[in-house]
Write a protein that holds these residues in place. Structure first.
Motif, short mmCIF file in Angstrom:
data_model
loop_
_atom_site.label_atom_id
_atom_site.label_comp_id
_atom_site.label_asym_id
_atom_site.label_seq_id
_atom_site.Cartn_x
_atom_site.Cartn_y
_atom_site.Cartn_z
N ALA A 51 8.73 -5.32 9.66
CA ALA A 51 8.07 -4.02 9.74
C ALA A 51 8.70 -3.17 10.85
O ALA A 51 8.97 -1.97 10.67
CB ALA A 51 6.59 -4.19 10.01
N VAL A 52 8.96 -3.81 12.00
CA VAL A 52 9.60 -3.09 13.10
C VAL A 52 11.01 -2.64 12.72
O VAL A 52 11.44 -1.51 12.99
CB VAL A 52 9.64 -3.97 14.37
CG1 VAL A 52 10.50 -3.32 15.46
CG2 VAL A 52 8.24 -4.22 14.88
N SER B 148 4.64 -18.03 12.13
CA SER B 148 6.05 -17.73 11.90
C SER B 148 6.20 -16.66 10.82
O SER B 148 7.00 -15.71 10.96
CB SER B 148 6.81 -18.98 11.50
OG SER B 148 8.15 -18.69 11.23
N LYS B 149 5.42 -16.77 9.74
CA LYS B 149 5.47 -15.76 8.69
C LYS B 149 4.99 -14.41 9.20
O LYS B 149 5.56 -13.35 8.87
CB LYS B 149 4.64 -16.21 7.50
CG LYS B 149 5.26 -17.36 6.71
CD LYS B 149 4.38 -17.72 5.52
CE LYS B 149 5.01 -18.83 4.69
NZ LYS B 149 4.17 -19.19 3.52
N THR B 150 3.92 -14.46 10.02
CA THR B 150 3.41 -13.21 10.59
C THR B 150 4.44 -12.54 11.48
O THR B 150 4.64 -11.32 11.45
CB THR B 150 2.13 -13.49 11.39
OG1 THR B 150 1.16 -14.11 10.53
CG2 THR B 150 1.54 -12.20 11.94
N GLN B 151 5.14 -13.34 12.29
CA GLN B 151 6.20 -12.81 13.15
C GLN B 151 7.34 -12.21 12.34
O GLN B 151 7.89 -11.16 12.67
CB GLN B 151 6.73 -13.92 14.07
CG GLN B 151 5.73 -14.34 15.15
CD GLN B 151 6.26 -15.49 15.97
OE1 GLN B 151 7.18 -16.20 15.55
NE2 GLN B 151 5.69 -15.68 17.15
N GLN B 152 7.68 -12.91 11.27
CA GLN B 152 8.74 -12.39 10.40
C GLN B 152 8.34 -11.06 9.79
O GLN B 152 9.15 -10.13 9.71
CB GLN B 152 9.05 -13.41 9.30
CG GLN B 152 9.75 -14.67 9.80
CD GLN B 152 9.99 -15.66 8.69
OE1 GLN B 152 9.60 -15.43 7.54
NE2 GLN B 152 10.61 -16.80 9.02
N GLN B 153 7.07 -11.01 9.33
CA GLN B 153 6.59 -9.76 8.75
C GLN B 153 6.60 -8.63 9.78
O GLN B 153 6.95 -7.49 9.48
CB GLN B 153 5.19 -9.96 8.17
CG GLN B 153 5.16 -10.86 6.94
CD GLN B 153 3.76 -11.16 6.47
OE1 GLN B 153 2.78 -10.81 7.14
NE2 GLN B 153 3.64 -11.83 5.33
N MET B 154 6.20 -8.96 11.01
CA MET B 154 6.21 -7.97 12.09
C MET B 154 7.63 -7.50 12.39
O MET B 154 7.90 -6.31 12.56
CB MET B 154 5.57 -8.54 13.35
CG MET B 154 4.07 -8.73 13.25
SD MET B 154 3.21 -7.12 13.15
CE MET B 154 3.60 -6.44 14.74
N LEU B 155 8.55 -8.46 12.47
CA LEU B 155 9.94 -8.11 12.72
C LEU B 155 10.50 -7.22 11.62
O LEU B 155 11.21 -6.25 11.87
CB LEU B 155 10.78 -9.38 12.86
CG LEU B 155 10.57 -10.20 14.14
CD1 LEU B 155 11.35 -11.50 14.08
CD2 LEU B 155 11.00 -9.39 15.37
#
Length: 297
Positions: free
Chosen positions: A25-26, A16-23
């Motif tokens: 970043a995007v 979930s944290k990785t997804q948040q970071q990706m979002l």
């Protein structure tokens, strides 16, 4: 089992944290791209607008330089076809010899036309001021070119207009409406023709003139005399340096070789002309420009 659930929950939290970071970043990249695109469009429009302004300025400068060159106001000392600030600041039209400005309006008027022998033949030479003590005609055009002070130049310029071939210009086509002078010119023609007019008066009907800057003075004329004298009057009107255009005429015989002429004619004059300055507004958007000018989009 409890440990496995804890591990699974930990993995989900990390994912979930990785997804948040990706979002994030995007989202950051999207914002950066958007800002860059907006700035790029802004700078392109700004550059385009500045280009229009610079082009308009260059056109205005070229028009001023063309006017200065064609009229003969200043001397292009370095011969590059342009007038820099130093040349414009040093420019004094009243101190420039017309002979130093060939192929200009000033040169053609003050040198070619003022000294034209053929025009001089029909110019007025009856003024005493045009002649010296020796009864020879004074060349005021030459004196104008050789004048050392502005007062001398202004005086010699005035006398050049009165005593040179330039006098033909206002005689042939005056620069103002002067009905009294027109009647006086016609009266001189009648005196030369040895005839007293029966009727001569300005007309109330003003025709339309399609030539810009040209105005008309309508007049009506009646001549009743023997045929020879009537034709002599018409012949002298035709020879006049000032144009009298007959728009309509009625000729009839009244017996005993008498010829009656009733005519409507037009004499012309010009409006005063001067260099007109115009203002040009440069718009960044063509549609905005049309709206500002009241046009359709």
């Amino acid at each position: 089992m409890a440990e496995e659930k804890v591990i699974a929950i930990g993995k989900k939290i990390k994912i979930s944290k990785t997804q948040q970071q990706m979002l994030l970043a995007v989202l950051g990249a999207s914002l950066t791209v958007g800002v860059c695109a907006v700035l790029a469009i802004y700078f392109v429009k700004t550059i385009g607008f500045n280009t229009k302004v610079i082009t308009a300025k260059d056109e205005a400068i070229a028009s001023y330089e063309k006017t200065i060159k064609n009229v003969g106001i200043c001397i292009d000392r370095n011969g590059d076809g342009r007038y820099n600030n130093d040349e414009l600041n040093e420019c004094d039209p009243n101190a420039i010899n017309a002979e130093d400005l060939p192929n200009t309006l000033r040169y053609n008027v003050m040198v070619n036309m003022a000294n034209n022998v053929d025009l001089e033949e029909v110019g007025r030479e009856s003024l005493d001021e045009c002649y010296g003590i020796d009864k020879k005609k004074i060349n005021f055009t030459k004196l104008y070119n050789e004048a050392e002070t502005e007062d001398q130049r202004l005086y010699y310029l005035y006398m050049t207009r009165m005593c040179s071939a330039l006098r033909v210009i206002p005689d042939a086509l005056p620069s103002q409406r002067n009905t009294e002078a027109l009647m006086a010119s016609l009266n001189q023609i009648f005196i030369v023709s040895d005839w007293q007019p029966e009727s001569l008066a300005p007309s109330d009907m003003v025709p339309n003139v399609k030539i810009e800057g040209l105005e008309v003075i309508p007049l009506s004329l009646m001549v009743e005399a023997d045929s020879e004298k009537t034709l002599n009057v018409l012949d002298n009107i035709e020879k006049s340096i000032r144009t009298f255009e007959v728009s309509s005429a009625t000729i009839s015989w009244s017996g005993e070789n008498r010829l009656e002429l009733r005519a409507s004619a037009n004499a012309y004059y010009t409006n005063s002309l001067a260099v007109q300055e115009t203002t040009k507004t440069v718009y960044a958007n063509e549609e905005a420009g049309k709206k500002a000018q009241g046009g359709s989009v």
